[in-house]
Scaffold this motif. Structure first.
Motif, mmCIF file in Angstrom:
data_model
loop_
_atom_site.group_PDB
_atom_site.id
_atom_site.type_symbol
_atom_site.label_atom_id
_atom_site.label_comp_id
_atom_site.label_asym_id
_atom_site.label_seq_id
_atom_site.Cartn_x
_atom_site.Cartn_y
_atom_site.Cartn_z
ATOM 1 N N ALA A 171 3.230 20.542 13.301
ATOM 2 C CA ALA A 171 3.319 20.924 11.896
ATOM 3 C C ALA A 171 4.756 21.074 11.435
ATOM 4 O O ALA A 171 5.040 21.041 10.238
ATOM 5 N N LEU A 172 5.656 21.233 12.419
ATOM 6 C CA LEU A 172 7.039 21.561 12.116
ATOM 7 C C LEU A 172 7.899 21.118 13.289
ATOM 8 O O LEU A 172 7.427 21.067 14.428
ATOM 9 N N ALA A 173 9.158 20.823 13.026
ATOM 10 C CA ALA A 173 10.124 20.590 14.093
ATOM 11 C C ALA A 173 11.379 21.397 13.818
ATOM 12 O O ALA A 173 11.870 21.412 12.682
ATOM 13 N N ILE A 174 11.856 22.094 14.841
ATOM 14 C CA ILE A 174 13.155 22.758 14.773
ATOM 15 C C ILE A 174 14.124 21.785 15.417
ATOM 16 O O ILE A 174 14.000 21.473 16.610
ATOM 17 N N LEU A 208 13.189 12.399 11.689
ATOM 18 C CA LEU A 208 11.893 13.043 11.930
ATOM 19 C C LEU A 208 11.003 12.964 10.695
ATOM 20 O O LEU A 208 9.802 12.675 10.796
ATOM 21 N N LEU A 209 11.571 13.203 9.525
ATOM 22 C CA LEU A 209 10.783 13.145 8.301
ATOM 23 C C LEU A 209 10.271 11.733 8.033
ATOM 24 O O LEU A 209 9.120 11.537 7.620
ATOM 25 N N ALA A 210 11.107 10.729 8.302
ATOM 26 C CA ALA A 210 10.687 9.335 8.107
ATOM 27 C C ALA A 210 9.582 8.967 9.092
ATOM 28 O O ALA A 210 8.613 8.294 8.724
ATOM 29 N N PRO A 232 1.188 15.734 7.683
ATOM 30 C CA PRO A 232 1.859 16.832 6.966
ATOM 31 C C PRO A 232 2.870 17.461 7.924
ATOM 32 O O PRO A 232 2.515 17.861 9.032
ATOM 33 N N PHE A 233 4.111 17.536 7.522
ATOM 34 C CA PHE A 233 5.165 17.867 8.491
ATOM 35 C C PHE A 233 6.386 18.398 7.761
ATOM 36 O O PHE A 233 6.714 17.964 6.650
ATOM 37 N N ALA A 256 3.844 27.315 6.637
ATOM 38 C CA ALA A 256 3.061 26.378 7.441
ATOM 39 C C ALA A 256 2.297 25.415 6.544
ATOM 40 O O ALA A 256 1.712 25.819 5.525
ATOM 41 N N ALA A 257 2.286 24.139 6.934
ATOM 42 C CA ALA A 257 1.657 23.093 6.124
ATOM 43 C C ALA A 257 0.141 23.195 6.127
ATOM 44 O O ALA A 257 -0.528 22.684 5.221
#
Length: 544
Positions: free
Chosen positions: A112-115, A124-126, A134-135, A147-148
């Motif tokens: 759901a997320l990246a640090i 990462l978004l691409a 959803p990210f 949180a998405a």
């Protein structure tokens, strides 16, 4: 008793509050652009709790997965433990991953997320956009975004079987598989290391362990980090292995334990001997794959034992084996005997148990009522692969091993790496380790190429320290390398072809990409960069 990684750290912080948990050396700090120095357990615990509260406020909870792309920075541990306290599983992301690899990981893991490091946010978004997920992405010091989507298991508390991490295999023969690793996996690994004793005894509150291994590997996460937490030790993570400054780092950090990969001793032995070679505090090294011909020489020169071990990401400490007691059979590929909590079978290709000194695939399981204790929980979204790995109630490792008359186990090679030439089984890793010692070789990989008479022939793909200038130079270098191999190995193991290449096909964790290597090698036989050395391979006594 702790049932999560977060709880284990909290207990350690309460007991060892003023002891250092992490040490960042000046060299590592300069490379990363962070502050050098030590972080005490109590200080780390305070920062972890601050992060945990921030993640909870943003809606992260039990069942979420969050990627971490922070290399070997201290922040990796702080975010991991904070997220673990909420039941969030972490997915370490190798910084060498690029577009297609990131797209696969994000889509497959459903993080759901990246640090992540700021310079990788756009990548990462691409990748997430292409994966249709959803990210969101954040920096190590950013406030977590909301949180998405809701936590899948928000109505339950994290426990020892909750997923703590998702580690991907190297993908040496295909698409990487996601290994689901529960809290119990990490807790058992730390407790195993803390209690194995022998030459690998860890003294509570005193150890300082240095590791250049990446935190995307189970070794650094499960063994190094958890062992220090269980014993109140200090972990010294380097950004990577630097041969020229290695001993300076060991001395400056006052390391008592080192973790190594097999290539490291070979590289260190290439340096000129020095009166300072034993000027350190190291009591033992823990690793795998040291070249057998260098093992004893290294220990004599540097003054501490290299304890060879066997394990996989999938097995964790549920079936780890280590040569931590004498005799260690230095000069062989011995990695010890299994302890009472591990059961072992060696099975031949025709399905029978291998005899003494007969090669067979290594099958393992944990002793007792739960044969999967300490192992991965399974491969994510691949029940068929999980069932196949556990066929017959034993985990099939894919490693070829033999047991000698005294019961000691000796590593041969990965099953898929064995070259079969005229009825002889040749371990690619054995040939690679010999060639790697030659001054001409920067890196090398060995593969089979078809031979109409012998079935397979051995090809060495060599990245040279200095590229031969012309064909004559290539032929001269190839002859020198094969003569070196013939002086160290049975004639049939020496390369029948030497191909000079600019680079080897590697995975994102710098392991040889065996699938690509297998496809590449036959295409090089007729290439101008390849030298046919088959005529040099003669039985002893056949040379005129």
């Amino acid at each position: 008793m702790a049932i999560t990684v977060h709880q284990a750290f909290a207990l350690a912080a309460a007991r060892w509050a003023k002891r250092p948990f992490l040490c960042v050396l000046p060299e590592t700090a300069e490379i990363y652009g962070i502050t050098a120095g030590e972080l005490r357990y109590a200080e780390a615990a305070e920062r972890i709790e601050t992060l945990r509260a921030a993640y909870a406020a943003a809606g992260y909870g039990h069942g979420h997965r969050v990627g971490i792309l922070l290399e070997n920075r201290p922040a990796f541990f702080l975010h991991w433990f904070a997220l673990n306290g909420l039941g969030v599983s972490v997915v370490p992301i190798n910084p060498d991953m690029r577009a297609a690899e990131l797209e696969y990981l994000i889509g497959h893991s459903e993080i759901a997320l990246a640090i992540a490091l700021p310079q990788r946010h756009a990548d990462l978004l691409a990748a997430a956009d292409r994966a249709g997920r959803p990210f969101q992405v954040m920096g190590e010091r950013d406030t977590p975004p909301e949180a998405a989507f809701p936590a899948p298991q928000a109505d339950t508390e994290p426990h020892e079987l909750s997923e703590a991490a998702l580690l991907y295999t190297s993908g040496t023969t295909g698409r990487p598989k996601g290994c689901i690793l529960p809290n119990r996996y990490f807790l058992h690994a730390g407790n195993w290391y803390a209690n194995i004793g022998g030459l690998a005894t860890l003294e509570p509150g005193k150890e300082r362990m240095i590791t250049p291994l990446p935190l995307v590997h189970m070794n650094a996460m499960a063994y190094s980090a958890m062992a220090m937490i269980m014993t109140g030790g200090c972990l010294i993570p380097l950004d990577r292995f630097h041969p020229r400054s290695w001993w300076d780092s060991v001395r400056e950090s006052r390391a008592t334990v080192v973790h190594y990969l097999g290539v490291m001793p070979a590289m260190l032995m290439k340096a000129e001997a020095s009166p300072a070679d034993r000027d350190h505090s190291v009591r033992f090294g823990f690793g795998a794959g040291v070249d057998r011909s260098l093992h004893g020489i290294f220990e004599e020169r540097f003054g501490f034992p290299l304890l060879e071990a066997w394990a996989m990401t999938e097995t964790g400490a549920g079936a780890v084996i280590i040569a931590n007691k004498e005799p260690r059979h230095i000069g062989t590929s011995c990695f010890g005997k299994e302890e009472a909590d591990v059961l072992v079978r060696l099975v031949t290709d025709d399905g029978r148990d291998a005899g003494v000194d007969e090669q067979g695939e290594l099958l393992v399981r944990h002793a007792g009522d739960d044969p999967r204790y300490g192992f991965l929980a399974g491969y994510l979204k691949d029940e068929a692969a999980t069932d196949e790995a556990w066929a017959g109630g034993w985990f099939h490792t894919g490693d070829i091993v033999r047991r000698d008359a005294e019961g000691y186990l000796h590593f041969v090679d990965r099953k898929k790496n064995v070259i079969r030439r005229s009825g002889e089984n040749i371990a690619a890793v054995e040939v690679e380790s010999v060639l790697q010692q030659h001054a001409l070789v920067k890196s090398v990989a060995v593969a089979a190429v078809p031979d109409p008479v012998r079935g397979d022939e051995v090809m060495a793909l060599v990245v040279a320290e200095e590229v031969p200038a012309d064909r004559a130079g290539m032929e001269s270098a190839a002859v020198e390398l094969v003569n070196w191999a013939l002086s160290q190995l049975a004639y049939y193991k020496a390369p029948g072809y030497v191909a000079f290449v600019d680079a080897l096909p590697l995975t994102t964790t710098n392991k040889i990409q065996r699938g690509e290597l297998k496809a590449l090698a036959p295409t090089l036989v007729e290439h101008t960069s390849c030298v046919n050395t088959c005529a040099m391979k003669k039985r002893q006594g056949d040379h005129k």
